[in-house]
Write an enzyme that holds these catalytic residues in place. Structure first.
Site, PDB file in Angstrom:
ATOM      1  N   GLY A 180       0.816  -1.207   0.000  1.00 59.05           N
ATOM      2  CA  GLY A 180       0.000   0.000   0.000  1.00 59.05           C
ATOM      3  C   GLY A 180       0.848   1.253   0.000  1.00 59.05           C
ATOM      4  N   GLY A 181       0.643   2.118  -1.011  1.00 61.56           N
ATOM      5  CA  GLY A 181       1.295   3.421  -1.030  1.00 61.56           C
ATOM      6  C   GLY A 181       2.789   3.322  -0.788  1.00 61.56           C
ATOM      7  N   PHE A 182       3.243   3.853   0.338  1.00 56.56           N
ATOM      8  CA  PHE A 182       4.659   3.886   0.671  1.00 56.56           C
ATOM      9  C   PHE A 182       4.976   2.947   1.821  1.00 56.56           C
ATOM     10  CE2 PHE A 182       4.143   7.538  -1.892  1.00 56.56           C
ATOM     11  CZ  PHE A 182       5.381   7.809  -2.447  1.00 56.56           C
ATOM     12  N   GLY A 183       4.423   1.741   1.791  1.00 57.62           N
ATOM     13  CA  GLY A 183       4.715   0.805   2.864  1.00 57.62           C
ATOM     14  C   GLY A 183       4.287  -0.604   2.532  1.00 57.62           C
ATOM     15  N   LYS A 200       0.426  -2.095   8.338  1.00 59.54           N
ATOM     16  CA  LYS A 200       1.198  -1.372   7.325  1.00 59.54           C
ATOM     17  C   LYS A 200       2.403  -0.736   7.985  1.00 59.54           C
ATOM     18  CE  LYS A 200       0.720   2.204   3.741  1.00 59.54           C
ATOM     19  NZ  LYS A 200      -0.231   3.142   3.097  1.00 59.54           N
ATOM     20  N   ASP A 297      -7.174   9.014  -4.648  1.00 61.86           N
ATOM     21  CA  ASP A 297      -6.516   7.852  -5.261  1.00 61.86           C
ATOM     22  C   ASP A 297      -7.487   6.678  -5.357  1.00 61.86           C
ATOM     23  OD1 ASP A 297      -4.430   6.610  -6.539  1.00 61.86           O
ATOM     24  OD2 ASP A 297      -3.459   5.918  -4.703  1.00 61.86           O
TER      25      ASP A 297
END
Length: 500
Positions: A180-183, A200, A297
Protein backbone atom coordinates in the site's frame (compact mmCIF):
# COMPACT_ATOMS: atom_id res chain seq x y z
CA UNK A 1 3.82 23.91 29.72
CA UNK A 2 1.50 20.91 29.38
CA UNK A 3 0.78 18.22 26.85
CA UNK A 4 -2.93 17.43 26.98
CA UNK A 5 -5.76 15.38 25.46
CA UNK A 6 -9.20 17.02 25.61
CA UNK A 7 -12.71 16.34 24.26
CA UNK A 8 -13.01 19.70 22.48
CA UNK A 9 -11.06 22.58 20.98
CA UNK A 10 -13.26 25.08 22.81
CA UNK A 11 -11.43 26.58 25.81
CA UNK A 12 -13.31 29.88 25.86
CA UNK A 13 -14.10 29.59 29.57
CA UNK A 14 -10.56 28.60 30.60
CA UNK A 15 -8.38 30.80 32.82
CA UNK A 16 -4.68 31.62 32.17
CA UNK A 17 -1.78 31.62 34.65
CA UNK A 18 -1.88 28.59 36.96
CA UNK A 19 -4.85 27.10 35.07
CA UNK A 20 -2.77 27.00 31.84
CA UNK A 21 -5.70 28.07 29.65
CA UNK A 22 -7.24 24.60 30.12
CA UNK A 23 -9.56 24.89 33.15
CA UNK A 24 -11.01 27.41 35.59
CA UNK A 25 -11.58 27.42 39.37
CA UNK A 26 -15.14 26.16 39.02
CA UNK A 27 -14.28 23.27 36.70
CA UNK A 28 -11.05 22.18 38.33
CA UNK A 29 -11.40 18.50 39.39
CA UNK A 30 -14.75 18.15 37.60
CA UNK A 31 -15.00 14.52 36.31
CA UNK A 32 -16.87 15.84 33.26
CA UNK A 33 -13.72 17.61 32.04
CA UNK A 34 -12.38 14.43 30.37
CA UNK A 35 -8.89 15.92 30.25
CA UNK A 36 -5.56 14.13 30.61
CA UNK A 37 -2.37 16.22 30.86
CA UNK A 38 1.34 15.96 31.60
CA UNK A 39 2.74 19.26 32.88
CA UNK A 40 6.31 20.56 33.02
CA UNK A 41 5.96 22.92 35.97
CA UNK A 42 8.51 25.62 36.85
CA UNK A 43 6.35 27.55 39.35
CA UNK A 44 5.50 26.43 42.88
CA UNK A 45 1.78 26.77 43.60
CA UNK A 46 0.48 25.86 47.04
CA UNK A 47 -3.12 25.96 45.76
CA UNK A 48 -2.43 22.81 43.75
CA UNK A 49 -0.15 21.27 46.40
CA UNK A 50 2.92 21.37 44.13
CA UNK A 51 5.97 19.53 45.47
CA UNK A 52 8.39 22.28 44.28
CA UNK A 53 9.13 24.64 41.37
CA UNK A 54 10.81 21.97 39.21
CA UNK A 55 8.59 18.96 38.69
CA UNK A 56 6.61 16.94 36.16
CA UNK A 57 2.96 16.28 36.99
CA UNK A 58 0.39 13.82 35.63
CA UNK A 59 -3.09 15.35 35.72
CA UNK A 60 -6.57 13.82 35.40
CA UNK A 61 -9.38 16.40 35.06
CA UNK A 62 -7.53 18.78 37.38
CA UNK A 63 -4.46 20.99 37.73
CA UNK A 64 -3.74 19.23 41.01
CA UNK A 65 -1.36 16.42 40.09
CA UNK A 66 -2.33 12.79 40.52
CA UNK A 67 1.42 12.12 40.57
CA UNK A 68 4.38 14.50 40.70
CA UNK A 69 8.11 13.86 40.48
CA UNK A 70 11.39 15.69 40.07
CA UNK A 71 12.65 15.25 36.48
CA UNK A 72 15.68 12.97 36.46
CA UNK A 73 17.47 10.89 33.87
CA UNK A 74 20.19 8.26 33.94
CA UNK A 75 23.49 9.51 32.52
CA UNK A 76 25.27 6.50 31.02
CA UNK A 77 28.58 8.43 30.92
CA UNK A 78 28.74 9.17 34.62
CA UNK A 79 26.60 6.23 35.64
CA UNK A 80 24.54 8.50 37.86
CA UNK A 81 20.94 9.66 38.06
CA UNK A 82 21.01 13.34 37.12
CA UNK A 83 18.40 16.01 37.87
CA UNK A 84 17.09 18.00 34.91
CA UNK A 85 16.26 21.67 35.44
CA UNK A 86 13.10 22.58 33.52
CA UNK A 87 14.06 26.28 33.58
CA UNK A 88 17.65 25.76 32.38
CA UNK A 89 16.98 27.21 28.90
CA UNK A 90 18.40 23.97 27.48
CA UNK A 91 16.34 21.87 25.03
CA UNK A 92 15.01 18.60 26.43
CA UNK A 93 12.86 15.64 25.45
CA UNK A 94 9.78 14.18 27.12
CA UNK A 95 8.12 10.82 26.41
CA UNK A 96 4.60 9.95 27.55
CA UNK A 97 3.57 6.31 27.10
CA UNK A 98 0.23 4.65 27.78
CA UNK A 99 -0.41 0.90 27.66
CA UNK A 100 -4.07 0.24 26.94
CA UNK A 101 -3.86 -3.33 28.23
CA UNK A 102 -2.23 -2.64 31.62
CA UNK A 103 -3.49 0.99 31.95
CA UNK A 104 0.08 2.05 32.78
CA UNK A 105 0.99 5.72 32.21
CA UNK A 106 4.75 6.32 32.05
CA UNK A 107 6.77 9.53 31.71
CA UNK A 108 10.46 9.88 30.81
CA UNK A 109 12.66 12.96 30.39
CA UNK A 110 16.17 13.47 29.01
CA UNK A 111 18.34 16.17 27.40
CA UNK A 112 18.10 16.64 23.66
CA UNK A 113 19.92 14.03 21.50
CA UNK A 114 19.90 11.46 24.28
CA UNK A 115 18.18 8.14 23.52
CA UNK A 116 14.84 7.34 25.10
CA UNK A 117 15.45 5.81 28.55
CA UNK A 118 14.89 2.09 28.80
CA UNK A 119 12.85 2.46 31.97
CA UNK A 120 10.41 5.21 32.95
CA UNK A 121 11.37 7.64 35.67
CA UNK A 122 7.91 7.24 37.13
CA UNK A 123 4.61 5.63 36.23
CA UNK A 124 1.07 5.30 37.49
CA UNK A 125 -1.92 3.15 36.64
CA UNK A 126 -5.09 4.75 35.35
CA UNK A 127 -7.71 3.54 32.86
CA UNK A 128 -7.74 6.45 30.41
CA UNK A 129 -10.58 4.92 28.40
CA UNK A 130 -12.82 6.00 31.29
CA UNK A 131 -11.51 9.57 30.95
CA UNK A 132 -11.01 10.24 27.25
CA UNK A 133 -13.93 10.63 24.87
CA UNK A 134 -14.24 8.77 21.55
CA UNK A 135 -13.36 11.97 19.69
CA UNK A 136 -10.46 13.72 21.38
CA UNK A 137 -7.95 16.45 20.54
CA UNK A 138 -4.23 16.46 21.28
CA UNK A 139 -2.33 19.67 21.96
CA UNK A 140 -0.04 21.80 24.10
CA UNK A 141 -0.77 24.75 26.36
CA UNK A 142 1.50 27.08 28.32
CA UNK A 143 1.29 30.10 30.58
CA UNK A 144 3.85 32.46 32.12
CA UNK A 145 1.75 33.83 34.96
CA UNK A 146 3.37 36.83 36.67
CA UNK A 147 6.95 35.84 35.84
CA UNK A 148 8.30 38.33 33.30
CA UNK A 149 10.45 37.11 30.45
CA UNK A 150 9.34 33.48 30.65
CA UNK A 151 9.02 31.76 27.28
CA UNK A 152 8.05 28.22 26.27
CA UNK A 153 9.18 26.68 22.99
CA UNK A 154 7.91 23.50 21.33
CA UNK A 155 10.67 22.38 18.96
CA UNK A 156 8.94 19.25 17.68
CA UNK A 157 6.55 16.49 18.65
CA UNK A 158 4.98 13.22 17.51
CA UNK A 159 2.01 11.28 18.77
CA UNK A 160 1.09 7.63 18.45
CA UNK A 161 -1.19 5.07 20.01
CA UNK A 162 -0.60 1.36 20.37
CA UNK A 163 0.23 -1.47 22.70
CA UNK A 164 3.64 -2.70 23.78
CA UNK A 165 6.22 -3.53 21.14
CA UNK A 166 5.93 -7.33 21.49
CA UNK A 167 2.31 -7.14 20.26
CA UNK A 168 3.64 -6.60 16.73
CA UNK A 169 6.69 -8.61 15.80
CA UNK A 170 7.20 -7.56 12.19
CA UNK A 171 9.86 -10.19 11.56
CA UNK A 172 7.42 -13.09 11.80
CA UNK A 173 4.34 -11.58 10.12
CA UNK A 174 3.48 -12.90 6.63
CA UNK A 175 3.52 -10.28 3.90
CA UNK A 176 0.27 -9.63 2.07
CA UNK A 177 0.53 -9.52 -1.74
CA UNK A 178 -0.64 -5.92 -1.95
CA UNK A 179 1.81 -3.17 -0.99
CA UNK A 180 0.00 0.00 0.00
CA UNK A 181 1.30 3.42 -1.03
CA UNK A 182 4.66 3.89 0.67
CA UNK A 183 4.72 0.81 2.86
CA UNK A 184 4.61 -2.97 2.99
CA UNK A 185 1.47 -4.60 4.42
CA UNK A 186 1.54 -7.65 6.68
CA UNK A 187 -1.08 -9.92 8.20
CA UNK A 188 -1.15 -10.09 11.98
CA UNK A 189 -3.26 -11.24 14.93
CA UNK A 190 -3.95 -9.16 18.03
CA UNK A 191 -2.88 -11.37 20.95
CA UNK A 192 -5.67 -10.45 23.37
CA UNK A 193 -8.71 -10.65 21.09
CA UNK A 194 -7.22 -12.99 18.42
CA UNK A 195 -8.54 -10.54 15.83
CA UNK A 196 -6.88 -10.70 12.42
CA UNK A 197 -5.48 -7.35 11.30
CA UNK A 198 -3.53 -5.82 8.43
CA UNK A 199 -0.36 -4.03 9.54
CA UNK A 200 1.20 -1.37 7.32
CA UNK A 201 4.82 -0.48 8.00
CA UNK A 202 6.14 2.82 6.69
CA UNK A 203 9.80 3.79 6.77
CA UNK A 204 10.39 6.64 9.20
CA UNK A 205 13.07 8.05 6.91
CA UNK A 206 10.71 8.56 3.97
CA UNK A 207 9.29 12.10 3.81
CA UNK A 208 6.50 10.94 1.53
CA UNK A 209 5.88 8.01 3.85
CA UNK A 210 5.58 10.38 6.81
CA UNK A 211 3.10 12.55 4.87
CA UNK A 212 0.99 9.50 4.04
CA UNK A 213 1.13 8.26 7.62
CA UNK A 214 -0.14 11.61 8.92
CA UNK A 215 -2.82 11.81 6.21
CA UNK A 216 -4.10 8.33 7.10
CA UNK A 217 -4.25 9.09 10.82
CA UNK A 218 -5.93 12.49 10.35
CA UNK A 219 -8.53 11.25 7.85
CA UNK A 220 -9.34 7.55 8.14
CA UNK A 221 -8.56 7.49 11.87
CA UNK A 222 -11.85 9.30 12.58
CA UNK A 223 -14.05 7.92 9.79
CA UNK A 224 -16.71 5.32 10.54
CA UNK A 225 -18.57 3.81 7.59
CA UNK A 226 -19.30 0.24 6.53
CA UNK A 227 -17.67 0.81 3.12
CA UNK A 228 -14.46 2.44 4.39
CA UNK A 229 -11.55 0.50 5.86
CA UNK A 230 -11.32 1.08 9.60
CA UNK A 231 -8.04 2.14 11.17
CA UNK A 232 -7.72 0.24 14.46
CA UNK A 233 -4.53 1.83 15.74
CA UNK A 234 -1.24 3.48 14.90
CA UNK A 235 2.09 4.19 16.52
CA UNK A 236 5.62 5.39 15.98
CA UNK A 237 7.80 2.41 16.89
CA UNK A 238 11.58 2.75 16.86
CA UNK A 239 12.33 3.94 13.30
CA UNK A 240 9.04 2.73 11.83
CA UNK A 241 5.54 4.14 11.47
CA UNK A 242 2.89 1.48 12.04
CA UNK A 243 -0.76 1.54 10.94
CA UNK A 244 -3.12 -1.27 11.96
CA UNK A 245 -6.32 -1.86 9.97
CA UNK A 246 -9.15 -4.32 9.98
CA UNK A 247 -8.17 -7.34 7.86
CA UNK A 248 -9.86 -7.89 4.49
CA UNK A 249 -9.54 -11.63 3.76
CA UNK A 250 -10.44 -11.39 0.06
CA UNK A 251 -7.80 -8.79 -0.78
CA UNK A 252 -8.20 -6.13 -3.44
CA UNK A 253 -10.83 -5.92 -6.16
CA UNK A 254 -8.10 -5.68 -8.80
CA UNK A 255 -7.10 -9.34 -8.58
CA UNK A 256 -10.70 -10.44 -9.18
CA UNK A 257 -11.18 -8.30 -12.29
CA UNK A 258 -8.04 -9.53 -14.04
CA UNK A 259 -7.71 -13.28 -13.96
CA UNK A 260 -5.52 -15.49 -16.11
CA UNK A 261 -8.40 -17.47 -17.66
CA UNK A 262 -11.65 -16.52 -19.38
CA UNK A 263 -13.91 -17.21 -16.41
CA UNK A 264 -14.79 -14.33 -14.08
CA UNK A 265 -13.81 -14.76 -10.45
CA UNK A 266 -16.45 -12.25 -9.36
CA UNK A 267 -19.97 -12.26 -10.80
CA UNK A 268 -22.16 -9.35 -11.77
CA UNK A 269 -24.28 -9.38 -8.60
CA UNK A 270 -21.13 -9.00 -6.51
CA UNK A 271 -19.76 -6.31 -8.83
CA UNK A 272 -22.94 -4.26 -8.65
CA UNK A 273 -23.02 -4.60 -4.87
CA UNK A 274 -19.41 -3.35 -4.76
CA UNK A 275 -20.36 -0.37 -6.96
CA UNK A 276 -23.21 0.61 -4.64
CA UNK A 277 -20.98 0.21 -1.60
CA UNK A 278 -18.30 2.49 -3.06
CA UNK A 279 -20.94 5.07 -3.97
CA UNK A 280 -22.18 5.01 -0.38
CA UNK A 281 -18.65 5.40 1.00
CA UNK A 282 -17.77 8.31 -1.29
CA UNK A 283 -21.05 10.07 -0.53
CA UNK A 284 -20.15 9.84 3.16
CA UNK A 285 -16.69 11.30 2.50
CA UNK A 286 -17.91 14.16 0.32
CA UNK A 287 -21.15 15.20 2.00
CA UNK A 288 -22.08 13.36 5.19
CA UNK A 289 -18.97 13.58 7.40
CA UNK A 290 -18.13 16.64 9.51
CA UNK A 291 -15.53 17.74 6.92
CA UNK A 292 -15.16 17.13 3.20
CA UNK A 293 -12.69 14.32 2.51
CA UNK A 294 -11.13 14.04 -0.96
CA UNK A 295 -9.65 10.56 -1.35
CA UNK A 296 -7.49 11.44 -4.40
CA UNK A 297 -6.52 7.85 -5.26
CA UNK A 298 -9.66 5.89 -6.09
CA UNK A 299 -8.76 2.77 -8.08
CA UNK A 300 -9.40 -0.97 -8.15
CA UNK A 301 -6.35 -1.87 -6.04
CA UNK A 302 -7.56 0.46 -3.27
CA UNK A 303 -10.93 -1.31 -3.04
CA UNK A 304 -10.63 -4.15 -0.53
CA UNK A 305 -13.11 -7.00 -0.08
CA UNK A 306 -14.23 -8.55 3.18
CA UNK A 307 -15.34 -12.13 3.65
CA UNK A 308 -18.76 -11.39 2.11
CA UNK A 309 -17.19 -9.68 -0.94
CA UNK A 310 -18.40 -6.26 0.17
CA UNK A 311 -16.14 -3.48 -1.07
CA UNK A 312 -14.40 -1.04 1.26
CA UNK A 313 -12.33 1.93 0.18
CA UNK A 314 -8.85 2.03 1.68
CA UNK A 315 -5.42 3.70 1.41
CA UNK A 316 -6.09 7.29 2.48
CA UNK A 317 -2.43 8.28 2.25
CA UNK A 318 -3.15 10.98 -0.33
CA UNK A 319 -6.44 12.15 1.21
CA UNK A 320 -7.10 15.81 2.01
CA UNK A 321 -9.71 17.35 4.32
CA UNK A 322 -11.35 20.78 4.34
CA UNK A 323 -14.42 22.38 5.88
CA UNK A 324 -17.81 22.33 4.20
CA UNK A 325 -18.54 25.59 2.41
CA UNK A 326 -14.87 26.34 1.73
CA UNK A 327 -12.59 25.59 -1.19
CA UNK A 328 -9.92 22.84 -1.14
CA UNK A 329 -6.37 24.18 -1.12
CA UNK A 330 -4.55 21.33 -2.87
CA UNK A 331 -2.14 22.43 -5.60
CA UNK A 332 -0.09 19.26 -6.14
CA UNK A 333 -1.40 16.63 -8.53
CA UNK A 334 -1.99 13.27 -6.88
CA UNK A 335 -3.56 10.06 -8.07
CA UNK A 336 -2.92 7.16 -10.43
CA UNK A 337 -2.49 7.43 -14.20
CA UNK A 338 -5.75 6.52 -15.91
CA UNK A 339 -7.95 7.82 -13.08
CA UNK A 340 -6.80 11.45 -13.13
CA UNK A 341 -9.39 14.01 -14.24
CA UNK A 342 -8.35 16.41 -17.04
CA UNK A 343 -8.59 19.52 -14.85
CA UNK A 344 -6.48 17.84 -12.17
CA UNK A 345 -3.73 17.20 -14.72
CA UNK A 346 -3.86 20.85 -15.81
CA UNK A 347 -4.09 22.63 -12.47
CA UNK A 348 -3.07 20.11 -9.81
CA UNK A 349 -6.22 21.05 -7.87
CA UNK A 350 -8.25 18.19 -6.41
CA UNK A 351 -11.93 18.42 -5.56
CA UNK A 352 -14.84 16.06 -4.94
CA UNK A 353 -15.46 16.13 -8.69
CA UNK A 354 -11.98 14.73 -9.39
CA UNK A 355 -12.94 11.87 -7.07
CA UNK A 356 -16.16 11.50 -9.06
CA UNK A 357 -14.12 11.24 -12.28
CA UNK A 358 -11.97 8.46 -10.82
CA UNK A 359 -15.11 6.71 -9.54
CA UNK A 360 -16.56 6.86 -13.06
CA UNK A 361 -13.44 5.25 -14.53
CA UNK A 362 -13.53 2.58 -11.83
CA UNK A 363 -17.22 1.97 -12.52
CA UNK A 364 -16.43 1.31 -16.21
CA UNK A 365 -13.48 -0.87 -15.18
CA UNK A 366 -15.70 -3.03 -12.96
CA UNK A 367 -18.37 -3.35 -15.64
CA UNK A 368 -16.08 -3.91 -18.63
CA UNK A 369 -13.34 -5.94 -16.94
CA UNK A 370 -10.63 -3.85 -18.64
CA UNK A 371 -7.98 -1.53 -17.24
CA UNK A 372 -8.33 2.25 -17.66
CA UNK A 373 -5.31 2.33 -19.95
CA UNK A 374 -3.77 -0.62 -21.77
CA UNK A 375 -0.86 -0.96 -24.19
CA UNK A 376 2.85 -0.43 -24.25
CA UNK A 377 4.44 3.01 -24.25
CA UNK A 378 5.40 2.85 -27.94
CA UNK A 379 1.91 1.81 -29.03
CA UNK A 380 -1.30 3.82 -29.28
CA UNK A 381 -2.83 3.14 -25.88
CA UNK A 382 -6.29 1.70 -25.30
CA UNK A 383 -8.28 4.20 -23.23
CA UNK A 384 -11.30 2.65 -21.55
CA UNK A 385 -13.43 5.81 -21.35
CA UNK A 386 -12.93 6.54 -25.07
CA UNK A 387 -13.71 2.93 -25.98
CA UNK A 388 -16.97 2.85 -24.03
CA UNK A 389 -17.92 6.27 -25.44
CA UNK A 390 -17.45 4.92 -28.98
CA UNK A 391 -19.75 2.00 -28.18
CA UNK A 392 -22.34 4.45 -26.94
CA UNK A 393 -22.11 6.52 -30.12
CA UNK A 394 -22.54 3.45 -32.33
CA UNK A 395 -25.52 2.17 -30.34
CA UNK A 396 -23.63 -0.88 -29.06
CA UNK A 397 -23.13 0.10 -25.42
CA UNK A 398 -23.86 -3.38 -24.07
CA UNK A 399 -21.01 -4.79 -26.14
CA UNK A 400 -18.60 -2.96 -23.84
CA UNK A 401 -19.49 -5.13 -20.84
CA UNK A 402 -17.16 -7.88 -19.61
CA UNK A 403 -17.66 -10.82 -22.02
CA UNK A 404 -16.60 -13.25 -19.32
CA UNK A 405 -19.91 -12.67 -17.57
CA UNK A 406 -21.61 -14.42 -20.51
CA UNK A 407 -25.34 -14.42 -19.66
CA UNK A 408 -24.89 -14.06 -15.92
CA UNK A 409 -25.86 -10.40 -15.52
CA UNK A 410 -28.78 -8.00 -15.22
CA UNK A 411 -29.11 -5.96 -18.42
CA UNK A 412 -30.68 -2.96 -16.70
CA UNK A 413 -27.95 -2.82 -14.07
CA UNK A 414 -25.12 -3.16 -16.59
CA UNK A 415 -26.63 -0.44 -18.76
CA UNK A 416 -27.03 1.87 -15.79
CA UNK A 417 -23.47 1.23 -14.63
CA UNK A 418 -22.03 2.02 -18.08
CA UNK A 419 -24.02 5.24 -18.40
CA UNK A 420 -23.15 6.36 -14.89
CA UNK A 421 -19.51 5.61 -15.60
CA UNK A 422 -19.55 7.84 -18.68
CA UNK A 423 -21.40 10.61 -16.90
CA UNK A 424 -19.03 10.59 -13.92
CA UNK A 425 -15.98 10.60 -16.21
CA UNK A 426 -17.20 13.54 -18.31
CA UNK A 427 -14.20 15.72 -19.28
CA UNK A 428 -15.88 18.86 -17.92
CA UNK A 429 -16.09 18.87 -14.10
CA UNK A 430 -19.34 20.86 -13.96
CA UNK A 431 -21.00 18.31 -16.23
CA UNK A 432 -20.35 15.48 -13.76
CA UNK A 433 -22.88 14.47 -11.12
CA UNK A 434 -22.30 14.72 -7.40
CA UNK A 435 -22.20 11.49 -5.42
CA UNK A 436 -25.65 12.44 -4.11
CA UNK A 437 -27.00 12.29 -7.68
CA UNK A 438 -25.20 9.00 -8.32
CA UNK A 439 -26.79 7.58 -5.19
CA UNK A 440 -30.26 8.63 -6.36
CA UNK A 441 -29.81 6.75 -9.65
CA UNK A 442 -28.50 3.62 -7.96
CA UNK A 443 -31.16 3.69 -5.26
CA UNK A 444 -34.16 4.27 -7.58
CA UNK A 445 -33.23 1.71 -10.21
CA UNK A 446 -34.92 -1.07 -8.25
CA UNK A 447 -38.16 0.91 -8.41
CA UNK A 448 -37.97 1.94 -12.09
CA UNK A 449 -39.28 -0.18 -14.92
CA UNK A 450 -38.27 0.18 -18.59
CA UNK A 451 -41.76 1.41 -19.43
CA UNK A 452 -42.07 4.08 -16.74
CA UNK A 453 -38.51 4.87 -15.74
CA UNK A 454 -37.64 7.83 -17.91
CA UNK A 455 -35.23 10.39 -16.61
CA UNK A 456 -37.93 13.00 -17.27
CA UNK A 457 -40.33 11.35 -14.84
CA UNK A 458 -37.57 11.10 -12.24
CA UNK A 459 -36.67 14.75 -12.82
CA UNK A 460 -40.27 15.77 -12.16
CA UNK A 461 -40.08 13.78 -8.93
CA UNK A 462 -37.38 16.16 -7.71
CA UNK A 463 -34.29 14.00 -8.18
CA UNK A 464 -32.50 16.81 -9.97
CA UNK A 465 -31.13 15.16 -13.12
CA UNK A 466 -29.65 17.43 -15.82
CA UNK A 467 -31.91 18.67 -18.60
CA UNK A 468 -29.77 17.04 -21.30
CA UNK A 469 -30.58 13.62 -19.84
CA UNK A 470 -34.32 13.96 -20.31
CA UNK A 471 -34.31 12.64 -23.87
CA UNK A 472 -34.12 8.96 -23.13
CA UNK A 473 -35.13 6.35 -20.58
CA UNK A 474 -32.82 5.44 -17.74
CA UNK A 475 -32.81 1.78 -18.71
CA UNK A 476 -32.55 2.22 -22.49
CA UNK A 477 -29.04 1.28 -23.65
CA UNK A 478 -29.51 2.35 -27.24
CA UNK A 479 -29.45 5.84 -28.69
CA UNK A 480 -33.00 6.49 -30.07
CA UNK A 481 -33.27 7.37 -33.75
CA UNK A 482 -34.17 10.89 -34.74
CA UNK A 483 -33.05 12.55 -31.49
CA UNK A 484 -30.45 15.33 -31.93
CA UNK A 485 -27.02 14.58 -30.56
CA UNK A 486 -27.01 17.72 -28.39
CA UNK A 487 -29.72 16.11 -26.26
CA UNK A 488 -27.03 13.73 -25.06
CA UNK A 489 -24.63 16.32 -23.74
CA UNK A 490 -22.42 16.50 -26.85
CA UNK A 491 -21.08 20.01 -26.46
CA UNK A 492 -18.86 20.05 -29.54
CA UNK A 493 -16.46 17.84 -31.44
CA UNK A 494 -13.96 17.99 -28.57
CA UNK A 495 -16.34 16.64 -25.95
CA UNK A 496 -18.33 13.65 -27.11
CA UNK A 497 -18.85 11.94 -23.76
CA UNK A 498 -22.60 11.68 -23.09
CA UNK A 499 -24.35 12.51 -19.91
CA UNK A 500 -26.87 10.05 -18.51
Amino acid sequence: MAFFIAPSMNFSDAVPAQFLGLLNPQKNSDPENHIFAVELDTVFNSEFEDINDNHVGIHINSLRSNLSFVPRFYDSTSGRLETLSLSSNEPMQVWVDYDGETYKVSVMVAPLNMAKPSYPLTSTTYNLSAILTETAYVGFSAATGTIAGTKHYLLGWSFGMGGPDPAINMTVLPKLPRAGGFGQIYKGVLPASKTEVAVKRVSHGSRQGMREFIAEVVSIGRLRHRNIIQLLGYCRRKKELILVYEYMPNGSLEKYLYTSDDSPSVGWDERFQIIKGLESGLLYLHEHWEQVVIHRDIKASNVLLNGDMNGRLGDFGLARLYNHGTEPQTTRMAGTFGYIAPELARTGKSSPLTDVFAFGVLLLEITCGRRPIEGRAQDTPFILVDWVTEHWHTGSLMEAMDRRLQSDYNTDEVCLALKLGLWCSHPLPNARPSMQQVMLYLEVRDHVSPATGSAASLHRSGLGFPASSLAFGVLDCRRPEGVPSHMYGELDSSYSVPRL
